[in-house]
Write an enzyme that holds these catalytic residues in place. Structure first.
Site, PDB file in Angstrom:
ATOM      1  NE  ARG A  55      -2.161  -1.523   2.772  1.00 28.69           N
ATOM      2  CZ  ARG A  55      -2.322  -2.740   2.296  1.00 28.69           C
ATOM      3  NH1 ARG A  55      -3.214  -2.988   1.386  1.00 28.69           N
ATOM      4  NH2 ARG A  55      -1.574  -3.745   2.730  1.00 28.69           N
ATOM      5  CB  THR A  56       3.293   2.642   2.374  1.00 30.36           C
ATOM      6  OG1 THR A  56       2.490   2.245   3.474  1.00 30.36           O
ATOM      7  CG2 THR A  56       3.870   4.008   2.648  1.00 30.36           C
ATOM      8  CE  LYS A  69      26.299  -3.720  -6.254  1.00 24.38           C
ATOM      9  NZ  LYS A  69      26.566  -2.714  -7.286  1.00 24.38           N
ATOM     10  NE  ARG A 110       7.078   0.959   4.993  1.00 28.26           N
ATOM     11  CZ  ARG A 110       5.839   0.465   5.029  1.00 28.26           C
ATOM     12  NH1 ARG A 110       5.636  -0.807   4.775  1.00 28.26           N
ATOM     13  NH2 ARG A 110       4.832   1.250   5.314  1.00 28.26           N
ATOM     14  CG  HIS A 158       3.584   4.378   8.603  1.00 34.19           C
ATOM     15  ND1 HIS A 158       3.711   5.175   7.479  1.00 34.19           N
ATOM     16  CD2 HIS A 158       3.146   3.169   8.160  1.00 34.19           C
ATOM     17  CE1 HIS A 158       3.359   4.461   6.419  1.00 34.19           C
ATOM     18  NE2 HIS A 158       3.014   3.246   6.803  1.00 34.19           N
TER      19      HIS A 158
HETATM   20  C1  NCD Z   1       1.420  -0.568   8.233  1.00 36.48           C
HETATM   21  C2  NCD Z   1       2.922  -0.439   8.390  1.00 36.48           C
HETATM   22  O1  NCD Z   1       3.652  -0.682   7.439  1.00 36.48           O
HETATM   23  O2  NCD Z   1       3.311  -0.076   9.489  1.00 36.48           O
HETATM   24  N1  NCD Z   1       1.033  -0.778   6.915  1.00 36.48           N
HETATM   25  C3  NCD Z   1       0.868   0.289   6.102  1.00 36.48           C
HETATM   26  O3  NCD Z   1       1.764   1.057   5.864  1.00 36.48           O
HETATM   27  N2  NCD Z   1      -0.356   0.489   5.611  1.00 36.48           N
HETATM   28  C4  NCD Z   1       0.806  -1.525   9.152  1.00 36.48           C
HETATM   29  C5  NCD Z   1       1.299  -2.945   9.143  1.00 36.48           C
HETATM   30  O4  NCD Z   1       2.201  -3.311   8.410  1.00 36.48           O
HETATM   31  O5  NCD Z   1       0.727  -3.704   9.919  1.00 36.48           O
END
Ligand code: NCD
Length: 308
Positions: free
Chosen positions: A55-56, A84, A105, A133
């Site tokens: 999703r993100t 590497k 991320r 997040h």
């Molecule tokens: C969340 C995350 O990555 O922290 N997911 C997301 O970004 N929608 C929640 C999760 O992974 O449970």
């Protein structure tokens, strides 16, 4: 110059006024998408994902594409030079020469702080370990605002993995800035909210309680924020297996909930919400993903100075 670009590491890096501006922008994007479809023409977003995501990452990319911009990046540390041994600092210094804005991320808490020190373009934390997040919180806030018409005076139940769930930490940080919210923290002892977040609730003078029982909490709630037990952050498989199905929201459990309670979940869902709940009008978790895309569009526009 290094370290001079705006970085969003935690939701608190955006003021309440800025959040309000982003909500207004997201609402306008919803009403008039064509007004924004070329705003980011010739602009590029890098999505650097050292940890799995559906999703993100795709929400960031779809947001940039909907603004007429372009995207590039990687979707796993193994396909980048991290395999590497390249440092985050070096990767960010290089990427700053390639793109106009970066979303990253990383499994290590604090990696975005290093990135922020080295970026010369706007930088967005798309999740760092069990920490924060902020853009998920933007999605959560817009969903709450649109479904409850307010961000204050709400009783919010946070249920599941409150220890490792970074979205929970960022959401609490954000909601503490709005008055008169009450928090019911629903988790087993092993997955309690970390002390540093409990301290924030105390410091803000917020009303909160901790309980293990979802059933007892449900009737009191305006918002139920369900979360997945964060398998990847457990030290041993046994503990995960013991705890993973501790909460399962079913239509039966919802019988005692308020008629207008909103059910949120950052997704991915494993077992914690039965699919039968998806039909319930209170289920807002798929709508939440649309809000997430619109808020990421708003944030990209704002950080690039293309919002006016
Ligand atoms: C969340 C995350 O990555 O922290 N997911 C997301 O970004 N929608 C929640 C999760 O992974 O449970």
């Amino acid at each position: 110059m290094k370290g001079k670009a705006r970085s969003i590491i935690n939701i608190l890096d955006l003021s309440v006024e800025e959040l309000e501006h982003l909500f207004t922008l997201a609402d306008d994007i919803e009403r008039n998408p064509e007004k924004y479809q070329d705003r980011c023409a010739h602009k590029q977003l890098a999505t650097l994902f050292y940890e799995p995501s559906t999703r993100t990452r795709l929400s960031f990319e779809s947001a940039m594409l909907a603004l007429g911009g372009q995207t590039l990046g990687f979707a796993g540390a193994s396909s980048s030079s991290a395999s590497k041994g390249e440092s985050v600092a070096d990767t960010i210094s290089v990427m700053s020469n390639y793109v106009d804005i970066i979303a990253m991320r990383h499994p290590k808490e604090g990696a975005p702080v290093v990135a922020a020190m080295h970026t010369t373009v706007p930088f967005i934390n798309a999740g760092d370990g069990g920490h924060f997040h902020p853009t998920q919180t933007l999605a959560d806030l817009l969903t709450i605002r649109r479904t409850k018409q307010r961000l204050s005076g709400l009783t919010i139940g946070l249920c599941g993995d409150l220890k490792f769930g970074r979205t929970v930490h960022s959401l609490i940080d954000a909601m503490l800035r709005y008055p008169d919210n009450r928090y019911i923290l629903i988790s087993p002892e092993e997955l309690r909210l970390p002390e540093y977040e409990i301290d924030k609730l105390h410091d803000a003078g917020a009303e909160f309680e901790e309980t293990r029982s979802l059933e007892e909490a449900i009737p009191k709630l305006d918002i139920l924020y369900m979360t997945r037990v964060q398998k990847e952050r457990f030290f041993n498989e046994e503990d995960y297996v013991r705890l993973k199905d501790i909460y399962i929201l079913t239509p039966d459990k919802l019988k005692s909930a308020k008629e207008d309670m909103a059910i949120l979940h950052p997704l991915p869902r494993v077992n914690e919400i039965s699919v039968a709940v998806d039909q319930d009008p209170r289920a807002k978790y798929f709508y939440q993903t649309l809000c997430g895309k619109q808020m990421r569009m708003a944030l990209i526009l704002y950080l690039l100075g293309l919002d006016q």
